[in-house]
Design a protein around this motif. Sequence first.
Motif, PDB file in Angstrom:
ATOM      1  N   ASP A 112      -2.605  -7.644  -3.744  1.00  0.00           N
ATOM      2  CA  ASP A 112      -3.909  -7.653  -3.072  1.00  0.00           C
ATOM      3  C   ASP A 112      -4.538  -6.265  -2.991  1.00  0.00           C
ATOM      4  OD1 ASP A 112      -2.332  -6.536  -1.125  1.00  0.00           O
ATOM      5  OD2 ASP A 112      -2.630  -8.105   0.364  1.00  0.00           O
ATOM      6  N   THR A 113      -3.826  -5.229  -3.471  1.00  0.00           N
ATOM      7  CA  THR A 113      -4.410  -3.881  -3.572  1.00  0.00           C
ATOM      8  C   THR A 113      -4.067  -3.295  -4.949  1.00  0.00           C
ATOM      9  OG1 THR A 113      -2.445  -2.962  -2.459  1.00  0.00           O
ATOM     10  CG2 THR A 113      -4.385  -3.400  -1.096  1.00  0.00           C
ATOM     11  N   ARG A 164      -4.884 -10.334   2.124  1.00  0.00           N
ATOM     12  CA  ARG A 164      -5.541  -9.059   2.489  1.00  0.00           C
ATOM     13  C   ARG A 164      -6.214  -9.169   3.849  1.00  0.00           C
ATOM     14  NH1 ARG A 164      -5.326  -4.748   3.553  1.00  0.00           N
ATOM     15  NH2 ARG A 164      -6.500  -2.948   2.799  1.00  0.00           N
ATOM     16  N   SER A 188      -0.028  -0.549   2.264  1.00  0.00           N
ATOM     17  CA  SER A 188       0.000  -1.625   1.270  1.00  0.00           C
ATOM     18  C   SER A 188       1.371  -2.279   1.242  1.00  0.00           C
ATOM     19  CB  SER A 188      -0.335  -1.089  -0.128  1.00  0.00           C
ATOM     20  OG  SER A 188      -1.700  -0.785  -0.255  1.00  0.00           O
ATOM     21  N   TYR A 244     -11.693 -10.569  -6.435  1.00  0.00           N
ATOM     22  CA  TYR A 244     -10.363 -10.678  -7.037  1.00  0.00           C
ATOM     23  C   TYR A 244     -10.411 -11.422  -8.367  1.00  0.00           C
ATOM     24  CZ  TYR A 244      -7.964  -8.819  -2.918  1.00  0.00           C
ATOM     25  OH  TYR A 244      -7.499  -7.996  -1.919  1.00  0.00           O
ATOM     26  N   HIS A 293     -11.132  -1.960   0.100  1.00  0.00           N
ATOM     27  CA  HIS A 293     -10.059  -2.790   0.646  1.00  0.00           C
ATOM     28  C   HIS A 293      -9.032  -3.187  -0.407  1.00  0.00           C
ATOM     29  CE1 HIS A 293     -12.061  -2.884   4.411  1.00  0.00           C
ATOM     30  NE2 HIS A 293     -13.052  -3.667   4.026  1.00  0.00           N
ATOM     31  N   ALA A 294      -9.417  -3.205  -1.683  1.00  0.00           N
ATOM     32  CA  ALA A 294      -8.493  -3.608  -2.751  1.00  0.00           C
ATOM     33  C   ALA A 294      -7.780  -2.414  -3.368  1.00  0.00           C
ATOM     34  CB  ALA A 294      -9.250  -4.384  -3.828  1.00  0.00           C
ATOM     35  N   SER A 295      -7.896  -1.242  -2.747  1.00  0.00           N
ATOM     36  CA  SER A 295      -7.235  -0.029  -3.248  1.00  0.00           C
ATOM     37  C   SER A 295      -5.914   0.200  -2.525  1.00  0.00           C
ATOM     38  CB  SER A 295      -8.148   1.188  -3.046  1.00  0.00           C
ATOM     39  OG  SER A 295      -9.325   1.073  -3.816  1.00  0.00           O
ATOM     40  N   VAL A 296      -4.949   0.746  -3.255  1.00  0.00           N
ATOM     41  CA  VAL A 296      -3.642   1.040  -2.667  1.00  0.00           C
ATOM     42  C   VAL A 296      -3.831   2.010  -1.502  1.00  0.00           C
ATOM     43  CG1 VAL A 296      -1.276   1.764  -3.128  1.00  0.00           C
ATOM     44  CG2 VAL A 296      -2.677   0.855  -4.981  1.00  0.00           C
ATOM     45  N   HIS A 297      -3.141   1.730  -0.390  1.00  0.00           N
ATOM     46  CA  HIS A 297      -3.305   2.563   0.792  1.00  0.00           C
ATOM     47  C   HIS A 297      -1.954   2.754   1.478  1.00  0.00           C
ATOM     48  CE1 HIS A 297      -3.004  -1.005   3.430  1.00  0.00           C
ATOM     49  NE2 HIS A 297      -3.596  -1.603   2.414  1.00  0.00           N
ATOM     50  N   VAL A 310      -6.552   5.349   2.382  1.00  0.00           N
ATOM     51  CA  VAL A 310      -6.487   4.987   0.965  1.00  0.00           C
ATOM     52  C   VAL A 310      -5.862   6.142   0.187  1.00  0.00           C
ATOM     53  CG1 VAL A 310      -7.874   4.544  -1.103  1.00  0.00           C
ATOM     54  CG2 VAL A 310      -8.406   3.371   1.030  1.00  0.00           C
TER      55      VAL A 310
END
Length: 728
Positions: free
Chosen positions: A427-428, A457, A422, A365, A415-419, A204
Amino acid sequence: MKLKDVPASSTGVSQATLTPALKALSASRFLAALPLGGLSQAEVDKLVGILLRSNDLVSQMPNPSRQTRRDAFVVEVLSEVGSRYGVDVAAAIEEAFEVHRTVEASYHAIGSVLAQQPLRKLAPQAELEVLLARLADRSEQMFVHAQRAMERQGRLNLGNEIRSVDDDGAEFSIDGVSGAFLEGFRIHLSMLAYEGSWFAADDVIIAPSVGGLSSAVPEAAAGCEALAAIWRRWARFERRRRFWGGEWTRQPAPAELVAARPVSSSDGLDTLEYMPGEAELLDWAAFERSKEVAIQSFAKALLLKQGTPAITDISGGPVDLLPAAAVRDHELNGAGYLVTVLGQDIFDDDRRFAGLRLVEWLRGYALLGLLADRASAAGDTTLNRHLLHFGKGVLEAHLTGAGLGIEAAEAFIRHASVHRRSGDLFDTPLLQLPDGELLLVGMAALNADPGQLTLSRLNSLEVAPKDKGTVFERAVMDLFESRGLKPFTIDAKRGTENYQLDVLVPWGRYLFVIECKNRGLSDNHPEAGFYFARHIDEFVDQTQRQVEGLKAHPELVELAGGISLDDYEIVPCILFSQPFSEPDGRDGVLISDWSGLTRFFEDRYFKRLHHHRVSPKLEVVHRIAIYDQWRGDTPTPEGLLRHLRTAPQTNLMLHRADVRPELFQVTGTLVASTLEYTKGDEDLDALGPILGFDPQSVRDLQAAFEAAVEEAKQAHNAAADETETGEV
């Protein structure tokens, strides 16, 4: 280890054995994994494809050490392949390596220009603040465009995109342009993260604090924004070439392009042209259909199950999850989408996917979209309207108030964080900051469908429901049983061969042999699209083998279904849970999907939908039938066969494909040229002959209804005026 010390492979070309060697850039391991003796043309093509699709042979950012190793790998492989298999095979793989050189050189050239931008001279924290400020400005522009577009449309065709007009009078898709801005930001953010090692142990991105955001100058990002757009377009262009496998040709650019260069140069200018094939068009149609399914399936399953749940305010405490309650309409829409494409009851499914139930993913979401919606309406500045800042624990509290447990809330945020991987921001949409703080990119969350986001996701996490033989198969069985038919399955063994056929339906003189497949769509990404298409080829081969097994062992049908195979014509079909179908199928195997199949049984007609607003509190939808699926009062086996063969929903989408030339400058010496597909509006005159209706009759019905709506509007306005003046 020397090549002579490594046992050579006696099998064919295998991606499984070649991929580790490519990752390690080990020529000896790569060559040892190739087959002994000669290579057939099919094996040469497979080898070239594996090399083309390898991301390990391309460095998007300069990496001198790895590039040196890669170049040595290429030299050794070419030399040995030429000696072992001949100059023609060596020339074939050299073409793949040449594609990599063009791809890499272009990335480096774009990056070199990007590095010279004033924004890139700032400290990383300040650079990020400018990027975020620019994104907020762009979000405001798209938000205003969307509002104006909706106000202009008293009548809305639900199948058409919302479009606006730019300063030059050209129409554009609001969703498309918004997505491009978000993707440009993601590309630049990823570059900063790699440069500054902003990745946590779970990959992440943990960005630096953005305390100076309010003083950042958005216009300072203009140059980088333009270059990020070029990077994004080039990335899509080169991946289409490498993964879809079409050819590209390089030749001197036409004189008008050379003359149009903003800065004169003695360097030559080439055009690199890529032409897409039919597989890409089908992939695009599936992507667009998935968006339409999300609209058409609005809360369908919920209405059938328990009626429409109440939209519940989260401020009153924990809100029950679906099907008891929802936090906004989009959550109902997302639930209908998941039920439709997965073919299962998601509400009683207690399984956890990456730590959350499906209804918890939906709620997470939906809540982000709700918070973004509230901010866009109530924020006092552009930044506050489109970038939502949460202190430590604040978003977790919102999520628990919306019905998630604390562990599920923490998993969702993670899981919804930019990684690192991505694919987009939809979805992030969360950006993690130091000390547990978070930033929500409102434009990514505002109107996104929670069901589509959930499935996207879960697919990227490789934990999406894959219930072949269980839930999806059971739903297909239930559908046919509800129509009074007697479907059955086969799970048997003859000799060393296993025969597992999901659903067989005797109907009329046909035996429909249906293989149920639950695979995620590509979302119009070339890499995912290629692998999805390859799965289809594998499924076709599998289905053909199963059908041949039935013919060789007809007693399997009699034992399982109590019928004689001699009495039926076999109709093999692959049925996808998600909206992918293919007119005429492949190699005798028809290809359909759950959305189309259920629609065939549920509705005799395809209808054209128009949304009308009579008053602020009264809206109506006008439905005009344009295609008769049954050609009678009830569904028939002949009608089903016709549906499976013609794939009418895909044909409708293919008809609406608007082929748009795409031309953009990549470097000072290279212009890329290709074709892109967008969804055009329905053309009644073109659709009429295809579906068998009279376009003028449809226009007459539409005009009559619009006249009735206008009369209703006038009557409503007159009644409102009389009420205000006391004259009732």
